[in-house]
Scaffold this motif. Structure first.
Motif, PDB file in Angstrom:
ATOM      1  N   LEU A  46      67.135  43.361  70.132  1.00 60.48           N
ATOM      2  CA  LEU A  46      66.490  42.052  70.126  1.00 60.48           C
ATOM      3  C   LEU A  46      67.318  41.051  69.340  1.00 60.48           C
ATOM      4  CD1 LEU A  46      62.702  42.955  69.562  1.00 60.48           C
ATOM      5  CD2 LEU A  46      63.888  42.510  71.718  1.00 60.48           C
ATOM      6  N   ARG A  47      67.882  41.475  68.214  1.00 59.01           N
ATOM      7  CA  ARG A  47      68.700  40.574  67.388  1.00 59.01           C
ATOM      8  C   ARG A  47      69.973  40.150  68.107  1.00 59.01           C
ATOM      9  NH1 ARG A  47      67.653  44.830  63.233  1.00 59.01           N
ATOM     10  NH2 ARG A  47      65.756  44.183  62.115  1.00 59.01           N
ATOM     11  N   ARG A  48      70.498  41.022  68.969  1.00 57.91           N
ATOM     12  CA  ARG A  48      71.772  40.753  69.630  1.00 57.91           C
ATOM     13  C   ARG A  48      71.616  40.149  71.023  1.00 57.91           C
ATOM     14  NH1 ARG A  48      75.395  46.125  68.048  1.00 57.91           N
ATOM     15  NH2 ARG A  48      75.235  45.885  65.775  1.00 57.91           N
ATOM     16  N   ALA A  49      70.382  39.932  71.458  1.00 57.58           N
ATOM     17  CA  ALA A  49      70.145  39.414  72.805  1.00 57.58           C
ATOM     18  C   ALA A  49      70.792  38.046  72.982  1.00 57.58           C
ATOM     19  CB  ALA A  49      68.650  39.326  73.076  1.00 57.58           C
ATOM     20  N   GLU A  50      71.372  37.833  74.153  1.00 54.42           N
ATOM     21  CA  GLU A  50      72.041  36.561  74.448  1.00 54.42           C
ATOM     22  C   GLU A  50      71.392  35.814  75.613  1.00 54.42           C
ATOM     23  OE1 GLU A  50      76.094  37.536  75.204  1.00 54.42           O
ATOM     24  OE2 GLU A  50      76.553  38.016  73.100  1.00 54.42           O
ATOM     25  N   ARG A  51      70.883  36.543  76.603  1.00 52.01           N
ATOM     26  CA  ARG A  51      70.368  35.897  77.811  1.00 52.01           C
ATOM     27  C   ARG A  51      68.867  36.065  77.992  1.00 52.01           C
ATOM     28  NH1 ARG A  51      71.753  38.399  82.054  1.00 52.01           N
ATOM     29  NH2 ARG A  51      72.844  40.190  81.147  1.00 52.01           N
ATOM     30  N   ARG A  52      68.391  37.302  77.884  1.00 52.97           N
ATOM     31  CA  ARG A  52      66.984  37.541  78.226  1.00 52.97           C
ATOM     32  C   ARG A  52      66.422  38.713  77.433  1.00 52.97           C
ATOM     33  NH1 ARG A  52      68.280  39.882  84.296  1.00 52.97           N
ATOM     34  NH2 ARG A  52      69.385  41.770  83.603  1.00 52.97           N
ATOM     35  N   ILE A  53      65.128  38.618  77.177  1.00 53.69           N
ATOM     36  CA  ILE A  53      64.331  39.729  76.652  1.00 53.69           C
ATOM     37  C   ILE A  53      63.056  39.757  77.480  1.00 53.69           C
ATOM     38  CG2 ILE A  53      63.042  40.667  74.701  1.00 53.69           C
ATOM     39  CD1 ILE A  53      64.962  39.167  72.834  1.00 53.69           C
ATOM     40  N   TRP A  54      62.939  40.767  78.307  1.00 57.01           N
ATOM     41  CA  TRP A  54      61.735  40.950  79.110  1.00 57.01           C
ATOM     42  C   TRP A  54      61.091  42.257  78.654  1.00 57.01           C
ATOM     43  CZ3 TRP A  54      63.876  39.739  84.724  1.00 57.01           C
ATOM     44  CH2 TRP A  54      64.269  38.402  84.763  1.00 57.01           C
ATOM     45  N   LEU A  55      59.839  42.182  78.244  1.00 61.54           N
ATOM     46  CA  LEU A  55      59.165  43.345  77.661  1.00 61.54           C
ATOM     47  C   LEU A  55      57.781  43.498  78.279  1.00 61.54           C
ATOM     48  CD1 LEU A  55      59.121  44.354  73.921  1.00 61.54           C
ATOM     49  CD2 LEU A  55      56.977  44.286  75.193  1.00 61.54           C
ATOM     50  N   GLY A  68      55.196  43.591  62.860  1.00 56.81           N
ATOM     51  CA  GLY A  68      55.598  42.259  62.442  1.00 56.81           C
ATOM     52  C   GLY A  68      57.066  41.994  62.701  1.00 56.81           C
ATOM     53  N   LYS A  69      57.922  42.992  62.506  1.00 59.16           N
ATOM     54  CA  LYS A  69      59.358  42.812  62.743  1.00 59.16           C
ATOM     55  C   LYS A  69      59.652  42.520  64.207  1.00 59.16           C
ATOM     56  CE  LYS A  69      61.076  45.580  58.860  1.00 59.16           C
ATOM     57  NZ  LYS A  69      61.879  46.768  58.461  1.00 59.16           N
ATOM     58  N   VAL A  70      58.974  43.217  65.106  1.00 63.07           N
ATOM     59  CA  VAL A  70      59.189  42.971  66.531  1.00 63.07           C
ATOM     60  C   VAL A  70      58.752  41.554  66.889  1.00 63.07           C
ATOM     61  CG1 VAL A  70      58.468  43.615  68.866  1.00 63.07           C
ATOM     62  CG2 VAL A  70      59.057  45.392  67.195  1.00 63.07           C
ATOM     63  N   ARG A  71      57.592  41.128  66.406  1.00 61.93           N
ATOM     64  CA  ARG A  71      57.120  39.773  66.700  1.00 61.93           C
ATOM     65  C   ARG A  71      58.104  38.725  66.183  1.00 61.93           C
ATOM     66  NH1 ARG A  71      52.427  41.722  64.333  1.00 61.93           N
ATOM     67  NH2 ARG A  71      52.507  40.157  62.677  1.00 61.93           N
ATOM     68  N   ARG A  72      58.592  38.914  64.972  1.00 60.31           N
ATOM     69  CA  ARG A  72      59.523  37.926  64.402  1.00 60.31           C
ATOM     70  C   ARG A  72      60.830  37.861  65.194  1.00 60.31           C
ATOM     71  NH1 ARG A  72      56.982  39.814  59.661  1.00 60.31           N
ATOM     72  NH2 ARG A  72      58.523  41.456  59.315  1.00 60.31           N
TER      73      ARG A  72
END
Length: 386
Positions: free
Chosen positions: A222-231, A240-244
């Motif tokens: 998630l920290r290194r994502a550049e284009r998309r995050i689809w979950l 909390g870490k995932v939400r942030r």
């Protein structure tokens, strides 16, 4: 229990995404029919019904021709598996074990569950995903009525690690409880995903609080994502870490889209509790889609071209109590198939925006507030008690 061990990336694998029970269950049964040496199954939900009848018949036939069949079912998830069905398996020579059978003396330790879904067939292939053996996933008489789920058929060198994961749990489930293992003193060292290499796969897993490389790997991607995050997840109670990290990614311009369950759910209270996170996510630029046709039981993540699919919902309950396992993969064809699946599901979903959110009825606000408070209260109690 493999607490602390981290599996490496393996090359030269083949992956096939299979969507929904009517597609993957017949394929699983067909593969079991060709087994010559062994069939190993680790499942959470196993209940009497037409789906389980087909599976049991196929396993009994395999055992009858000399195949070693081992079934590891969760002690809570198989409560609706009748004694008659269990005895049929045992009489046929199938090895049957339960993970953490319910006992009054265990008290809150009854919450520790084996939530993994693995089906391994010889050294040829395995199936990994989020399905159980119930009619909700596949009813042969009603093929159009099913929960929305995914399994991946895997073959190649990563099969060795899936087999090891099963073998260790098979041995230790009768010997040492997960809560008897020490908590880790440092974070696991997650191997970096390969760059543009087709056929790369890795076993990611969690063992309650004793091991969470499945979570730390997600956070790093998630920290290194550049284009998309689809979950996609049916139970949206992320840490909390995932939400942030989702909000940070959206703010830096990454397309962040969540595919969540609608009113078609088996646990409405969990849905209401998770909806308390909607406003902050929406204000950060995260897009939220609620899937409409069926109950969405999918556990699937696509970050750029990195894929994670398996049993883990990435919620704080799963990660505190459960054994989980996901396939992580870097493969152009699998990534394309996952992206196509997401796009299809987004088109069948209701997208939630802030205007709709603020216009929701009073009774929904009350449900969301009530279940959100209860969820926060209970998790705080467990955190303080250790």
């Amino acid at each position: 229990m493999l607490a602390g061990e981290v599996f490496p990336w393996r090359e030269g694998n083949r992956f096939r995404l299979l969507l929904d029970g009517p597609q993957f269950f017949p394929q699983i049964l067909q593969r079991i029919d060709t087994a010559q040496q062994r069939v190993d199954i680790e499942l959470y939900l196993v209940e009497d019904g037409l789906c389980t009848d087909r599976l049991v018949d196929t396993l009994i036939a395999a055992a009858g021709r000399g195949v070693r069949v081992r079934c590891l079912f969760d002690g809570f998830g198989c409560l609706k598996l009748g004694q008659k069905t269990r005895q049929r398996l045992l009489d046929a020579g199938v090895d049957l074990r339960q993970y953490n059978p319910l006992k009054l003396t265990l008290k809150f330790r009854n919450l520790h569950r084996d939530h993994r879904k693995l089906i391994l067939i010889d050294d040829l292939c395995c199936f990994v995903g989020g399905a159980g053996a119930t009619d909700e996933f596949w009813n042969p008489d009603k093929p159009d009525e099913h929960w929305h789920e995914a399994m991946v058929e895997i073959s190649g060198s990563v099969m060795e690690d899936w087999q090891r994961l099963f073998d260790v749990q098979w041995t230790l489930c009768l010997k040492r409880r997960i809560w008897q293992l020490p908590l880790p003193r440092q974070l696991p060292k997650i191997p970096a995903a390969p760059d543009a290499l087709d056929g790369a796969g890795r076993v990611a897993y969690s063992a309650a609080r004793q091991h969470r490389d499945i979570l730390h790997s997600l956070l790093r991607n998630l920290r290194r994502a550049e284009r998309r995050i689809w979950l996609a997840t049916p139970y949206f109670l992320p840490t909390g870490k995932v939400r942030r990290e989702l909000m940070r990614a959206a703010r830096r311009g990454v397309e962040v889209r969540l595919l969540l369950t609608s009113r078609n759910t088996d646990h409405p209270s969990v849905r209401y509790a998770g909806q308390r996170f909607y406003p902050r996510l929406l204000r950060a630029g995260v897009r939220i889609h609620e899937y409409q046709p069926h109950f969405l039981h999918l556990k699937l993540v696509l970050v750029d071209d990195w894929v994670s699919v398996g049993s883990c919902n990435f919620d704080h309950w799963n990660l505190r109590w459960n054994l989980e396992a996901n396939l992580e993969a870097v493969d152009s064809q699998l990534s394309a198939d996952v992206a196509k699946s997401f796009e299809h599901d987004f088109n069948q979903s209701l997208e939630i925006d802030l205007h709709q959110w603020h216009a929701r009825p009073l009774y929904l606000r009350m449900y969301q507030r009530l279940w959100g408070l209860l969820d926060r209260l209970v998790i705080n109690i467990f955190n303080r008690s250790g």
